[in-house]
Write an enzyme that holds these catalytic residues in place. Structure first.
Site, PDB file in Angstrom:
ATOM      1  N   ASN A 210       0.834  -1.023   0.004  1.00  0.00           N
ATOM      2  CA  ASN A 210       0.031  -0.235   0.032  1.00  0.00           C
ATOM      3  C   ASN A 210       0.947   1.247  -0.097  1.00  0.00           C
ATOM      4  OD1 ASN A 210       0.593   0.646   2.901  1.00  0.00           O
ATOM      5  ND2 ASN A 210      -0.253  -1.217   3.237  1.00  0.00           N
ATOM      6  N   ASP A 281      -4.162  -6.793   5.315  1.00  0.00           N
ATOM      7  CA  ASP A 281      -5.169  -7.448   5.886  1.00  0.00           C
ATOM      8  C   ASP A 281      -5.242  -8.968   5.285  1.00  0.00           C
ATOM      9  OD1 ASP A 281      -5.948  -5.755   7.906  1.00  0.00           O
ATOM     10  OD2 ASP A 281      -7.273  -4.856   6.310  1.00  0.00           O
ATOM     11  N   LYS A 291       9.651 -16.483 -10.622  1.00  0.00           N
ATOM     12  CA  LYS A 291       8.836 -15.360 -11.232  1.00  0.00           C
ATOM     13  C   LYS A 291       7.622 -16.094 -11.813  1.00  0.00           C
ATOM     14  CE  LYS A 291       8.653 -11.909 -14.711  1.00  0.00           C
ATOM     15  NZ  LYS A 291       8.959 -11.690 -16.044  1.00  0.00           N
ATOM     16  N   PHE A 325      -4.277   3.297  15.182  1.00  0.00           N
ATOM     17  CA  PHE A 325      -4.505   4.270  14.168  1.00  0.00           C
ATOM     18  C   PHE A 325      -5.980   3.668  13.352  1.00  0.00           C
ATOM     19  CE2 PHE A 325      -1.569   7.800  13.228  1.00  0.00           C
ATOM     20  CZ  PHE A 325      -0.568   7.240  14.351  1.00  0.00           C
ATOM     21  N   LYS A 339     -13.292   0.231  16.565  1.00  0.00           N
ATOM     22  CA  LYS A 339     -11.712  -0.625  16.536  1.00  0.00           C
ATOM     23  C   LYS A 339     -11.082  -0.158  17.955  1.00  0.00           C
ATOM     24  CE  LYS A 339     -10.792  -0.017  11.743  1.00  0.00           C
ATOM     25  NZ  LYS A 339     -10.097   0.670  10.494  1.00  0.00           N
ATOM     26  N   LYS A 343     -10.451  -3.603  19.795  1.00  0.00           N
ATOM     27  CA  LYS A 343      -9.084  -3.982  19.891  1.00  0.00           C
ATOM     28  C   LYS A 343      -8.511  -3.554  21.238  1.00  0.00           C
ATOM     29  CE  LYS A 343      -8.300  -3.442  14.971  1.00  0.00           C
ATOM     30  NZ  LYS A 343      -7.433  -3.370  13.901  1.00  0.00           N
TER      31      LYS A 343
HETATM   32  N1  CTP Z   1      -3.442  -3.308  12.335  1.00  0.00           N
HETATM   33  C1  CTP Z   1      -2.696  -4.403  12.822  1.00  0.00           C
HETATM   34  N2  CTP Z   1      -2.645  -5.480  12.173  1.00  0.00           N
HETATM   35  C2  CTP Z   1      -3.395  -5.771  10.899  1.00  0.00           C
HETATM   36  C3  CTP Z   1      -4.424  -4.826  10.637  1.00  0.00           C
HETATM   37  C4  CTP Z   1      -4.108  -3.621  11.310  1.00  0.00           C
HETATM   38  O1  CTP Z   1      -1.904  -4.378  13.655  1.00  0.00           O
HETATM   39  N3  CTP Z   1      -3.315  -6.911  10.653  1.00  0.00           N
HETATM   40  C5  CTP Z   1      -3.578  -2.207  12.992  1.00  0.00           C
HETATM   41  C6  CTP Z   1      -2.854  -0.895  12.351  1.00  0.00           C
HETATM   42  O2  CTP Z   1      -1.735  -0.511  12.636  1.00  0.00           O
HETATM   43  C7  CTP Z   1      -3.908   0.322  12.884  1.00  0.00           C
HETATM   44  C8  CTP Z   1      -5.217  -0.518  13.109  1.00  0.00           C
HETATM   45  O3  CTP Z   1      -4.914  -1.883  13.088  1.00  0.00           O
HETATM   46  O4  CTP Z   1      -3.115   0.575  14.117  1.00  0.00           O
HETATM   47  C9  CTP Z   1      -6.532  -0.151  12.265  1.00  0.00           C
HETATM   48  O5  CTP Z   1      -6.061  -0.510  10.996  1.00  0.00           O
HETATM   49  P1  CTP Z   1      -6.951  -0.309   9.767  1.00  0.00           P
HETATM   50  O6  CTP Z   1      -6.509  -0.597   8.424  1.00  0.00           O
HETATM   51  O7  CTP Z   1      -7.461   1.090   9.897  1.00  0.00           O
HETATM   52  O8  CTP Z   1      -8.134  -1.066  10.104  1.00  0.00           O
HETATM   53  P2  CTP Z   1      -8.231  -2.714  10.067  1.00  0.00           P
HETATM   54  O9  CTP Z   1      -8.390  -3.350  11.538  1.00  0.00           O
HETATM   55  O10 CTP Z   1      -7.237  -3.247   9.180  1.00  0.00           O
HETATM   56  O11 CTP Z   1      -9.774  -2.677   9.455  1.00  0.00           O
HETATM   57  P3  CTP Z   1     -10.230  -2.161   8.097  1.00  0.00           P
HETATM   58  O12 CTP Z   1      -9.244  -2.402   7.045  1.00  0.00           O
HETATM   59  O13 CTP Z   1     -11.511  -3.023   7.824  1.00  0.00           O
HETATM   60  O14 CTP Z   1     -10.931  -0.837   8.319  1.00  0.00           O
END
Ligand code: CTP
Length: 398
Positions: A210, A281, A291, A325, A339, A343
């Site tokens: 990303n 995720d 490759k 975050f 969240k 969490k």
């Molecule tokens: N985070 C994490 N591990 C993951 C995904 C997210 O520790 N596998 C943490 C990120 O570092 C951030 C928080 O979770 O502090 C929220 O991340 P975000 O991408 O906003 O949310 P997600 O929990 O992944 O949910 P969604 O993508 O559905 O919004």
């Protein structure tokens, strides 16, 4: 507080330069070792002999005749030597050069080679000071983490009353002392900070990732280090840099799985975790060592869910402080609050992608800090300033 600190004082060519020998004197009295760099124009206002006598060191002026006529890379040695730089007075010219990466004399070159705290004390005519070019440059320097000692209102050498007077030497010393006293906030505290993106390998040459730049996490780590903390910085691939010291443990990872393992390990040794990383995720189920060759028709990649690092930390949290975050595009507050609860966080930093200047890749951010009782929207700020706000909020939990 300043006893034993090594200070490089940079003087550029403004009339306020006549006050800087007093600044050097005050710093020496506080127990600092002081070396001075001057521009050509500064020497129109103050003499090398005065500065050399007060600092007990030769003055660095001409890059090509050398300092002490010994080293041709004195700007690098001086930058390595000093704990901080103070540029006073900082003219519109040196501010413009520094903000735009121009290095054409001893002072501007040393500024670019210097990666610790720089204090700038501007001084100039009030119209020049309020000019959009100067203000834009100053804002830019703030985003680099430069400490700005704002010019004061008063009677200026050009005969007008206005904003542009250099802070008095005593005020500069007070500002620097306050800055370093703040450092004590986190002595003895250990933080885990996650930063940047993760990379989920598809095959030998391709990956899913990303746009996270890592800027926010690195700014948080730097702020914590400035304030005396020990930091484990678990970082995905980024072009951000940070000095490795005995207080900073940089742990470079690539995948979400690696970030999970390292973060859990570091959290065991920490009082606080701040998870700013943009963790994938999902990751490809199958990773190919070679490759993948192009084939006829469409291609499908099967993904499996990664482990949520922050959620796992929330489960193991006990007495520790946990900050997450949330990057949202819709129902921002509601989603961020979910969240926060799910969490098990103390507070969450909401980035809304609807806000201009917020999110990935830019040096600014507009965030809302949310805990179980309060929702605090902050104005658009540099990531360095947002880092200060986040860290200040953490302090309220101790
Ligand atoms: N985070 C994490 N591990 C993951 C995904 C997210 O520790 N596998 C943490 C990120 O570092 C951030 C928080 O979770 O502090 C929220 O991340 P975000 O991408 O906003 O949310 P997600 O929990 O992944 O949910 P969604 O993508 O559905 O919004």
């Amino acid at each position: 507080m300043l006893d034993g600190k090594k200070v490089l004082v940079g003087i550029s060519g403004g009339i306020a330069a006549y006050k800087v020998p007093l600044l050097v004197r005050l710093l020496v009295k506080k127990g600092c070792e002081v070396k001075v760099i001057v521009t050509d124009n500064a020497l129109e206002f103050v003499t090398e002999m005065t500065l050399q006598t007060l600092s007990s060191h030769k003055i660095y002026h001409n890059m090509f005749t050398g300092y002490n006529n010994e080293e041709s890379t004195e700007h690098i040695s001086l930058a390595n030597w000093a704990d901080m730089m103070i540029v006073a007075p900082a003219t519109a010219n040196i501010i413009g050069k520094y903000a735009n990466g121009i290095a054409d004399d001893a002072l501007s070159t040393t500024l670019l080679a210097f990666n610790k705290t720089v204090f700038l004390s501007p001084a100039m005519n009030s119209n020049m000071y309020s000019h959009i070019a100067v203000q834009t440059n100053l804002q830019k320097l703030k985003t680099f983490g430069v400490e700005l000692i704002d010019a004061k209102e008063g009677f200026l050498a050009c005969g007008v009353n206005g904003k542009g007077r250099m802070a008095e030497p005593e005020e500069i010393v007070e500002y620097v002392e306050n800055y370093f006293s703040k450092q004590k906030d986190f002595i003895g505290k250990t933080f885990t900070v996650t930063a940047g993106p993760t990379r989920e390998q598809i095959d030998r040459v391709r990956f899913i990732s990303n746009n996270s730049s890592g800027k926010m996490g690195y700014a948080i780590a730097k702020e914590l280090l400035n304030r005396g903390a020990e930091v484990f910085l678990v970082s995905g691939p980024t072009s951000e840099t940070i000095n490795e010291t005995s207080d900073l443990h940089l742990i470079k990872i690539e995948s979400a799985e690696q970030m999970y393992d390292k973060t859990i390990e570091c959290f065991e040794k920490s009082d606080v975790a701040i998870c700013s990383a943009a963790v994938a995720d999902y990751t490809p189920k199958q990773k190919f060592d070679t490759k993948l060759k192009k084939q006829e028709g469409d291609m499908f990649i099967e993904l499996s869910a990664t482990k949520d690092i922050l959620k796992s930390l929330g489960e193991k949290k006990e007495h520790r402080i946990l900050v997450g975050f949330a990057l949202e595009t819709d129902n921002e507050i509601e989603n961020a609050k979910k969240k926060l609860i799910n969490k098990n966080l103390d507070f969450i930093v909401l980035n809304s992608l609807k806000d201009e200047g917020a999110g990935f890749e830019v040096s600014t951010n507009k965030v809302t800090l949310i805990d179980k009782d309060n929702i605090t929207p902050l104005p658009l700020k540099s990531k360095t300033e947002v880092a200060k706000d986040i860290v200040d909020k953490v302090l309220t939990y101790f």
